[in-house]
Design a protein around this motif. Structure first.
Motif, mmCIF file in Angstrom:
data_model
loop_
_atom_site.group_PDB
_atom_site.id
_atom_site.type_symbol
_atom_site.label_atom_id
_atom_site.label_comp_id
_atom_site.label_asym_id
_atom_site.label_seq_id
_atom_site.Cartn_x
_atom_site.Cartn_y
_atom_site.Cartn_z
ATOM 1 N N SER A 77 -0.958 -2.574 -2.438
ATOM 2 C CA SER A 77 0.359 -2.010 -1.965
ATOM 3 C C SER A 77 0.071 -1.339 -0.642
ATOM 4 O O SER A 77 1.059 -1.498 0.195
ATOM 5 N N ASP A 78 -1.111 -0.694 -0.632
ATOM 6 C CA ASP A 78 -1.462 0.049 0.775
ATOM 7 C C ASP A 78 -1.702 -0.779 1.624
ATOM 8 O O ASP A 78 -1.610 -0.160 2.771
ATOM 9 N N GLU A 79 -2.084 -2.222 1.488
ATOM 10 C CA GLU A 79 -2.719 -3.126 2.748
ATOM 11 C C GLU A 79 -1.858 -3.963 2.904
ATOM 12 O O GLU A 79 -1.944 -4.697 3.906
ATOM 13 N N VAL A 80 -0.554 -4.299 2.073
ATOM 14 C CA VAL A 80 0.112 -5.479 2.336
ATOM 15 C C VAL A 80 0.891 -5.344 3.701
ATOM 16 O O VAL A 80 0.682 -6.328 4.525
ATOM 17 N N SER A 81 1.525 -4.053 3.993
ATOM 18 C CA SER A 81 2.090 -4.162 5.340
ATOM 19 C C SER A 81 1.333 -4.089 6.387
ATOM 20 O O SER A 81 1.610 -4.797 7.627
ATOM 21 N N ARG A 82 0.120 -3.837 6.473
ATOM 22 C CA ARG A 82 -1.047 -3.944 7.629
ATOM 23 C C ARG A 82 -1.309 -5.149 7.879
ATOM 24 O O ARG A 82 -1.499 -5.712 8.857
ATOM 25 N N ASN A 113 0.437 -11.741 -0.393
ATOM 26 C CA ASN A 113 1.343 -11.020 -1.224
ATOM 27 C C ASN A 113 2.199 -11.308 -2.458
ATOM 28 O O ASN A 113 3.370 -11.431 -2.700
ATOM 29 N N ASP A 152 0.486 -8.031 6.905
ATOM 30 C CA ASP A 152 1.541 -8.524 7.497
ATOM 31 C C ASP A 152 1.862 -8.509 8.772
ATOM 32 O O ASP A 152 1.927 -9.387 9.570
ATOM 33 N N ALA A 153 1.638 -7.300 9.511
ATOM 34 C CA ALA A 153 1.597 -7.024 10.621
ATOM 35 C C ALA A 153 0.635 -7.782 11.428
ATOM 36 O O ALA A 153 0.873 -8.497 12.445
#
Length: 504
Positions: free
Chosen positions: A472-477, A426, A479-480
């Motif tokens: 930005s569409d993949e950062v949270s995935r 990120n 991170d999880a």
């Protein structure tokens, strides 16, 4: 003015000619680093490395004469830790263990019993580990009868510089990787060496990177076609030289150097040997730029993990590159991209924050439908997660946030890997697409040896940089995935291994 930078690397050796003041690559010769493999043990073939270096200098010299060009200076960079033990006639004694060879574990444990791990760190700034030079010296003394009479130890770049010039010197950034240097005093620690029964005089006088130690010997000049007036210098540790090539010279920046290994480097103004840094197993050192120190941590498997994959599936480079293209195409297919797995790339042990030679790799997420491209994706993701784990440690230790990661080396030729780094970390990732960055840094330090002011070097041009921003569409995935799968598996694996193998 023209200078030559030599890079003695784990996988390849490069002899490269650069022109000042831009330090543009004019010509180069590279060869696969010769090694001798005996089961689990690996040695550098130092004599073939020397012959390959001479041949490369001769090849460059031949083209130079045609263009009426002369070389002002040569400087040598290399991997750290590995070195050559010399007898009283300057002949190598025994094998030249690679930096990653784990044979000296027994010797390390004996040294720890004498000195203590925290004391070693407070003196040398580096965490006790079997890779470092003093352990290799003790292994040679314990296993090679002639080694007990060994007279001098030179790290690889220092040895090649000695063969070029006839002068034995040790350079600070490489000395930082011996586990014999008193980092605060910048001297060989006589008390430490005496306690572990290594003669302090085995180590040569210390010089800074880019200091002229002599000129080419007449013999080398005749063999290469170069002049006896050509200055010779030691450029130092390869990752540090790479940082010079991209202009990394302040504590606000961080460098991700990629190759067989992968490291994070921060330039500092002082050493950091507090308990927090000791627990994180981060290495301090003297930087190749005089007046600076470094924080450096290496992950033992980066490019090596990719080579391991290629060997495992008997895949040549064109086939591998086609597979990477397939991964790029799959990024547009959500169903494929969501098939997640974890690869913890401890093929040659683990790097900080838990550095151990006995740590093993782990691959999770395969089933009976898994294909090579999916395993390769797990490998690239695993390398990025491992890097994030290290980056998190750096930021916690230094109290700094590094919004931009500067990358040099092999990863710069792999857009898929770079984009994945940006998303998983990120952060903005800047690929410094500099040809032969380590050799370029060495050539810059060679120019310093003959009076060139490195502050006059032009900064890396924007044309040589490629910037990657997080998806930005993949950062949270991701991170999880990092928090919920990578970290629990990492911690569980390390716990099991500590129980099985004990502390090292």
């Amino acid at each position: 003015m023209f200078t030559i930078g030599i890079d003695i690397g784990t996988t390849n050796c490069k002899v490269c000619l650069f022109s000042t003041p831009e330090f543009e690559l004019v010509d180069q010769y590279s060869f696969k680093t010769p090694k001798l493999v005996h089961g689990q043990n690996t040695d550098f073939d130092i004599e073939l490395i020397w012959k390959g270096t001479l041949y490369g200098l001769n090849k460059l010299s031949s083209s130079l004469h045609a263009a009426c060009i002369s070389v002002s200076a040569i400087a040598v960079a290399s991997v750290g830790e590995a070195g050559v033990l010399l007898d009283d006639k300057d002949k190598p004694i025994g094998p030249t263990l690679t930096w990653y060879d784990t044979r000296p574990k027994t010797q390390l444990n004996k040294i720890i019993d004498v000195l203590g791990v925290e004391n070693i760190y407070s003196i040398t700034g580096i965490p006790a580990h079997s890779n470092y030079s003093v352990n290799k010296i003790k292994w040679l003394q314990d296993n090679i009868s002639a080694a007990k009479d060994g007279c001098k130890w030179l790290c690889l770049a220092e040895y090649i510089a000695f063969r070029l010039s006839g002068e034995k010197r040790s350079e600070y950034s490489l000395a930082s990787r011996t586990m014999a240097l008193n980092l605060e005093e910048k001297t060989w620690d006589t008390e430490l060496l005496t306690k572990i029964e290594i003669p302090p005089e085995m180590f040569s006088p210390l010089v800074y990177a880019g200091a002229a130690i002599g000129t080419l010997t007449r013999e080398v000049a005749e063999l290469t076609g170069l002049s006896t007036s050509t200055s010779v210098a030691i450029a130092g540790h390869d990752h540090m030289c790479g940082s010079v090539a991209v202009g990394l010279n302040n504590k606000e920046q961080i460098l991700n150097s990629t190759g067989t290994t992968e490291g994070l480097l921060v330039v500092t103004e002082h050493t950091n040997t507090s308990q927090e840094f000791f627990k994180a197993r981060v290495s301090n050192g003297v930087h190749v730029l005089e007046g600076f120190h470094s924080l450096y941590a290496s992950l033992p498997s980066a490019g090596y993990a990719i080579e391991w994959f290629r060997t495992l599936f008997e895949m040549d480079m064109p086939s591998f590159l086609r597979l990477v293209d397939t991964l790029n195409e799959q990024n547009e297919d959500d169903s494929a991209a969501n098939l997640d797995g974890i690869f913890i790339p401890h093929l040659r042990g683990s790097g900080p924050p838990e550095r151990n030679t006995w740590s093993k790799a782990l691959l999770y997420g395969m089933d009976d439908k898994s294909r090579p491209e999916e395993i390769l994706r797990f490998i690239f993701q695993g390398l990025c997660f491992e890097l994030r784990n290290l980056l998190d440690s750096y930021e916690a230790l230094t109290g700094r946030h590094y919004p931009v990661i500067n990358v040099i080396g092999a990863a710069c030729k792999n857009p898929y890997w770079l984009q994945l780094k940006a998303t998983i970390l990120n952060r903005e990732v800047v690929a410094c697409n500099i040809e032969e960055a380590v050799s370029r840094g060495a050539a810059m330090l060679a120019a310093k040896a003959v009076g060139f002011d490195l502050t006059q070097t032009k900064n890396t041009s924007e044309e040589m940089l490629k910037r990657y921003v997080p998806d930005s569409d993949e950062v949270s995935r991701f991170d999880a995935l990092y928090q919920d799968l990578y970290k629990p598996l990492y911690e569980s694996k390390m716990l099991v291994e500590r129980r099985c193998y004990g502390e090292s």
